[in-house]
Enzyme design. Structure first.
Site, PDB file in Angstrom:
ATOM      1  N   GLU A 147      -5.951   1.446 -14.802  1.00 21.42           N
ATOM      2  CA  GLU A 147      -5.276   2.433 -13.957  1.00 21.42           C
ATOM      3  C   GLU A 147      -3.764   2.315 -14.062  1.00 21.42           C
ATOM      4  O   GLU A 147      -3.197   1.214 -13.963  1.00 21.42           O
ATOM      5  CB  GLU A 147      -5.713   2.302 -12.489  1.00 21.42           C
ATOM      6  CG  GLU A 147      -5.168   3.440 -11.625  1.00 21.42           C
ATOM      7  CD  GLU A 147      -5.808   3.537 -10.252  1.00 21.42           C
ATOM      8  OE1 GLU A 147      -6.519   2.593  -9.862  1.00 21.42           O
ATOM      9  OE2 GLU A 147      -5.594   4.571  -9.580  1.00 21.42           O
ATOM     10  N   GLU A 153       3.010  -0.961  -6.834  1.00 18.80           N
ATOM     11  CA  GLU A 153       1.663  -1.555  -6.855  1.00 18.80           C
ATOM     12  C   GLU A 153       1.386  -2.370  -8.121  1.00 18.80           C
ATOM     13  O   GLU A 153       0.333  -2.988  -8.236  1.00 18.80           O
ATOM     14  CB  GLU A 153       0.609  -0.465  -6.642  1.00 18.80           C
ATOM     15  CG  GLU A 153       0.779   0.211  -5.285  1.00 18.80           C
ATOM     16  CD  GLU A 153      -0.282   1.247  -4.965  1.00 18.80           C
ATOM     17  OE1 GLU A 153      -1.441   1.039  -5.329  1.00 18.80           O
ATOM     18  OE2 GLU A 153       0.070   2.277  -4.347  1.00 18.80           O
ATOM     19  N   ARG A 212      -2.615  11.097   0.418  1.00 16.64           N
ATOM     20  CA  ARG A 212      -3.942  10.468   0.335  1.00 16.64           C
ATOM     21  C   ARG A 212      -4.984  11.117   1.245  1.00 16.64           C
ATOM     22  O   ARG A 212      -6.035  10.516   1.484  1.00 16.64           O
ATOM     23  CB  ARG A 212      -3.880   8.969   0.669  1.00 16.64           C
ATOM     24  CG  ARG A 212      -2.909   8.149  -0.167  1.00 16.64           C
ATOM     25  CD  ARG A 212      -3.511   7.771  -1.492  1.00 16.64           C
ATOM     26  NE  ARG A 212      -2.963   6.534  -2.028  1.00 16.64           N
ATOM     27  CZ  ARG A 212      -3.363   5.987  -3.171  1.00 16.64           C
ATOM     28  NH1 ARG A 212      -4.309   6.546  -3.889  1.00 16.64           N
ATOM     29  NH2 ARG A 212      -2.825   4.871  -3.616  1.00 16.64           N
ATOM     30  N   GLU A 241     -10.193  10.264  -4.477  1.00 14.23           N
ATOM     31  CA  GLU A 241      -9.804   9.038  -3.796  1.00 14.23           C
ATOM     32  C   GLU A 241      -8.975   9.448  -2.581  1.00 14.23           C
ATOM     33  O   GLU A 241      -8.052  10.253  -2.708  1.00 14.23           O
ATOM     34  CB  GLU A 241      -8.979   8.153  -4.731  1.00 14.23           C
ATOM     35  CG  GLU A 241      -8.671   6.782  -4.160  1.00 14.23           C
ATOM     36  CD  GLU A 241      -7.950   5.902  -5.180  1.00 14.23           C
ATOM     37  OE1 GLU A 241      -8.408   4.778  -5.394  1.00 14.23           O
ATOM     38  OE2 GLU A 241      -6.942   6.334  -5.755  1.00 14.23           O
TER      39      GLU A 241
HETATM   40 MN    MN Z   1      -6.298   5.464  -7.804  1.00 12.17          MN
END
Ligand code: MN
Length: 296
Positions: A147, A153, A212, A241
């Site tokens: 990913e 992150e 999100r 997601e």
């Molecule tokens: Mn993701």
């Protein structure tokens, strides 16, 4: 044919036996083909129960994870990088055991904010470690989908261009790329171009909104993303997601900075996301045909 998936954390915080049953039933009822299962440590999961549930509800699994600091495959410390390889091989085994063929997520480094850029040792250890994992994975029919995540992150692979260089260095055709609309929105000059650049090396796609939550209620240009997937002839899984303070596990909330509740009704957000993705891809396929592009 594209398959549509949803991350289990749309509905549940973790993957206990009860949560597995809840998430599999909910994903199936919403009409998904695939459920994405977070497995960070296979020893904590009842793999036989998961395999049986998936069979019962005719769902295909994807397994996803982010490595931790003590299994950081990119560590310059050989013993920590080795722990990352060992953990990844265990995850690959667990994936095959439940009938899956893709391991996705933040697997080239730890899933965390780094305070410094990667060194050559970090990069080389990650390449060598994932090459070894990919060779093991091939014998089990499993593909690694690395990913591409934003700078907060991971420090190793933040763009599709980074990922292409990285998988070329690994040099195994089952070490491929996982793109995510949320991360692309932060890092890519153009998300559609990023998808085009990856071409056949794109193995998995996450669709999420910039906050999100509900798809279509934020600022991501999904039309261009779906068009690029259609024009590329992408035939993998497109997985929804979403994370809300109401349903994210404390660990994931901490890693992905999920502080607000952007939705409360998990079944509703899941059903609407599937319809949004299906309609988006259908319109994109029509658009590509109208423009005289790729023949389906
Ligand atoms: Mn993701």
């Amino acid at each position: 044919m594209v398959r549509y998936g949803a991350h289990a954390m749309v509905w549940v915080k973790d993957w206990t036996a009860d949560e597995a049953a809840t998430a599999v039933k909910a994903a199936s009822a919403a009409g998904y083909d695939t459920i994405e299962i977070p497995i960070f440590d296979p020893q904590l999961v009842d793999l036989a129960q998961t395999r049986d549930l998936l069979r019962q509800y005719a769902l295909t699994p994807t397994v996803s994870l982010g490595l931790s600091a003590d299994t950081d495959i990119s560590s310059a410390d050989a013993s920590i990088s080795r722990a990352g390889v060992d953990r990844m091989v265990a995850i690959v085994d667990a994936t095959a055991a439940i009938g899956g063929s893709i391991v996705a997520g933040v697997i080239a480094s730890a899933w965390q904010k780094y305070a410094v850029p990667p060194t050559a040792a970090n990069y080389n250890n990650s390449v060598a470690g994932l090459r070894e994992v990919a060779q093991e994975a091939r014998t089990r029919g499993v593909t690694l989908a690395i990913e591409v995540v934003n700078r907060f992150e991971s420090n190793l692979i933040n763009t599709a261009a980074d990922a292409l260089r990285f998988v070329d260095r690994i040099g195994e055709d089952n070490a491929r790329i996982h793109l995510d609309s949320f991360h692309m929105h932060i890092e890519e000059p153009d998300a559609a171009l990023a998808i085009s650049l990856c071409g056949p090396r794109l193995a998995y796609v996450h669709i999420n909104e910039n906050h999100r939550g509900y798809l279509g209620t934020g600022s991501i240009d999904f039309r261009r993303i779906f068009l690029a997937l259609a024009q590329a002839g992408y035939e993998g899984t497109i997985a929804f997601e979403a994370f809300s303070g109401a349903t994210a596990s404390p660990s994931t909330a901490g890693k992905a900075a999920i502080w607000r509740s952007v939705y409360e009704d998990a079944d509703d957000v899941g059903r609407r996301a599937l319809a949004f993705m299906q309609q988006g891809m259908e319109l994109a396929e029509r658009t590509v045909r109208l423009a005289g592009g790729r023949k389906p």
